[in-house]
Design an enzyme around this catalytic site. Structure first.
Site, PDB file in Angstrom:
ATOM      1  N   CYS A 128       0.833  -1.217   0.000  1.00 20.94           N
ATOM      2  CA  CYS A 128       0.000   0.000   0.000  1.00 20.94           C
ATOM      3  C   CYS A 128       0.868   1.268   0.000  1.00 20.94           C
ATOM      4  CB  CYS A 128      -1.001  -0.031   1.155  1.00 20.94           C
ATOM      5  SG  CYS A 128      -2.355   1.142   0.914  1.00 20.94           S
ATOM      6  N   HIS A 238      -3.749  -5.341   0.556  1.00 19.37           N
ATOM      7  CA  HIS A 238      -3.258  -5.659   1.902  1.00 19.37           C
ATOM      8  C   HIS A 238      -3.348  -7.139   2.222  1.00 19.37           C
ATOM      9  CE1 HIS A 238      -2.622  -1.720   3.812  1.00 19.37           C
ATOM     10  NE2 HIS A 238      -3.547  -1.290   2.987  1.00 19.37           N
ATOM     11  N   GLU A 240      -1.804  -8.782   4.469  1.00 22.09           N
ATOM     12  CA  GLU A 240      -1.654  -9.059   5.909  1.00 22.09           C
ATOM     13  C   GLU A 240      -2.939  -8.855   6.707  1.00 22.09           C
ATOM     14  OE1 GLU A 240      -0.784  -6.298   4.458  1.00 22.09           O
ATOM     15  OE2 GLU A 240      -1.755  -4.804   5.728  1.00 22.09           O
TER      16      GLU A 240
END
Ligand SMILES: *[C@@H]1O[C@H](CO)[C@@H](O)[C@H](O)[C@H]1NC(C)=O
Ligand SMILES: *[C@@H]1O[C@H](CO)[C@@H](O)[C@H](O)[C@H]1NC(C)=O
Ligand SMILES: *[C@@H]1O[C@H](CO)[C@@H](O)[C@H](O)[C@H]1NC(C)=O
Ligand SMILES: *[C@@H]1O[C@H](CO)[C@@H](O)[C@H](O)[C@H]1NC(C)=O
Length: 312
Positions: A128, A238, A240
């Site tokens: 990001c 994203h 994670e």
């Protein structure tokens, strides 16, 4: 003094990398860059932070983490660079040009360019904001544009080049198919690198190949890219968040496939870091640098980051 130090460390590193080039580093350590805590929320215990999800992400894939604090000198960053095996630039909301975070990221980016040119393999991963920083450093200008992607899960539109990419070649076939067909990548960004601006900037075009794109209905933007000649990787989405963040809002996905996608990105990065042989000057220095010296703070399941590490 700085030049003398790095020249010396460099030749030593090259010798040790050559000696061990057939094996892998089974004890990789990845640096995660902290950033200014602009919100200064009520949980804050310091002026900078790292979201714990990025730490868990790497630990779950077999790496240990060293936090890289902002507001340190170039000498200190250089010493850390030669002690760690890769770098992760997390998501966030700091200024690409003027923040301490971006200034530190740029120092590491330049060190990594030089190291890789000298056959000292050093991977960098940007997620990001990290994607945006990497694009800014390579393009030498801010080419980002606003998109309607603040909280949305999207499928990846893979390019033909993605099939032979280092990153996605390592993924199971069924997972690639799910990534292409189902809305499982979490997007939480206002700024994007459009394919149009990418194509107009020769520095970017020569440096990165596009692995996937997405669309907000108006503009096509790059969602995944990897460098041609450097082990540099960038995702605008994203990975994670799926296993490690729990805020209940559009764009969050906790499906098995999303969690597997998370793991495979992290596992790939760790396998890249295993090709690097930097190390701390002593086990005691390594102990002192590791994230285990800090405790994450629980901020509530409804917070954007469920746990943060804070630093002064
Ligand atoms: C650290 O922050 C202080 C206060 O903002 C500033 O004066 C100093 O120059 C910074 N140091 C580095 C190395 O960036
Ligand atoms: C291209 O980059 C400029 C900044 O250099 C930005 O203002 C513009 O919105 C971008 N256009 C697209 C289509 O991405
Ligand atoms: C999935 O993403 C596509 C864009 O590729 C979008 O058109 C569609 O509405 C999304 N579906 C859901 C259920 O969010
Ligand atoms: C995927 O990307 C291609 C090439 O840019 C484009 O022609 C196509 O419309 C995109 N598909 C979707 C679903 O966005």
């Amino acid at each position: 003094m700085f030049a003398a130090l790095s020249a010396c460390v460099w030749s030593e590193m090259r010798a040790s990398a050559a000696a061990t080039s057939l094996s892998l580093n089974q004890r990789p350590i990845i640096g995660v860059l902290a950033q200014e805590n602009l919100q200064r929320d009520r949980f804050a215990q310091g002026s900078s932070y790292i979201a714990a999800s990025y730490v868990k992400y790497l630990e779950a894939a077999g790496a240990r983490v060293v936090p890289i604090r902002i507001n340190r000198t170039e000498e200190e960053y250089t010493e850390i660079f030669f002690s760690i095996n890769g770098l992760l630039l997390p998501g966030g909301d700091v200024d690409l040009q003027t923040s301490q975070c971006s200034q530190a990221a740029r120092i590491f980016y330049n060190l990594a360019l030089r190291a890789n040119d000298a056959r000292d393999y050093f991977p960098i991963w940007g997620t990001c904001q990290g994607f945006q920083q990497l694009s800014f450093f390579t393009a030498k200008e801010n080419l980002l544009t606003l998109t309607d992607t603040r909280a949305v899960a999207l499928p990846l539109n893979f390019t033909r080049m993605s099939h032979s990419s280092r990153l996605f070649r390592s993924f199971p076939k069924d997972l690639l198919q799910t990534l292409a067909e189902e809305n499982i990548t979490s997007n939480f960004h206002r700024w994007s690198l459009s394919t149009q601006n990418y194509s107009r900037n020769t520095n970017l075009k020569r440096f990165y190949k596009i692995l996937s794109t997405n669309n907000d209905g108006k503009k096509e933007f790059i969602s995944t890219m990897e460098a041609y000649r450097y082990p540099f990787y960038a995702v605008q989405w994203h990975p994670e968040k799926s296993p490690f963040e729990w805020i209940d809002k559009p764009g969050m996905v906790h499906s098995t496939a999303a969690v597997r996608a998370c793991f495979h990105t992290a596992s790939f990065l760790v396998s890249e870091a295993m090709k690097n042989f930097h190390r701390f000057s002593s086990p005691a220095d390594e102990d002192k640098a590791l994230i285990y010296n800090f405790s994450p703070v629980f901020r509530g399941v409804d917070a954007v980051f469920v746990q943060n590490y804070y630093f002064d």
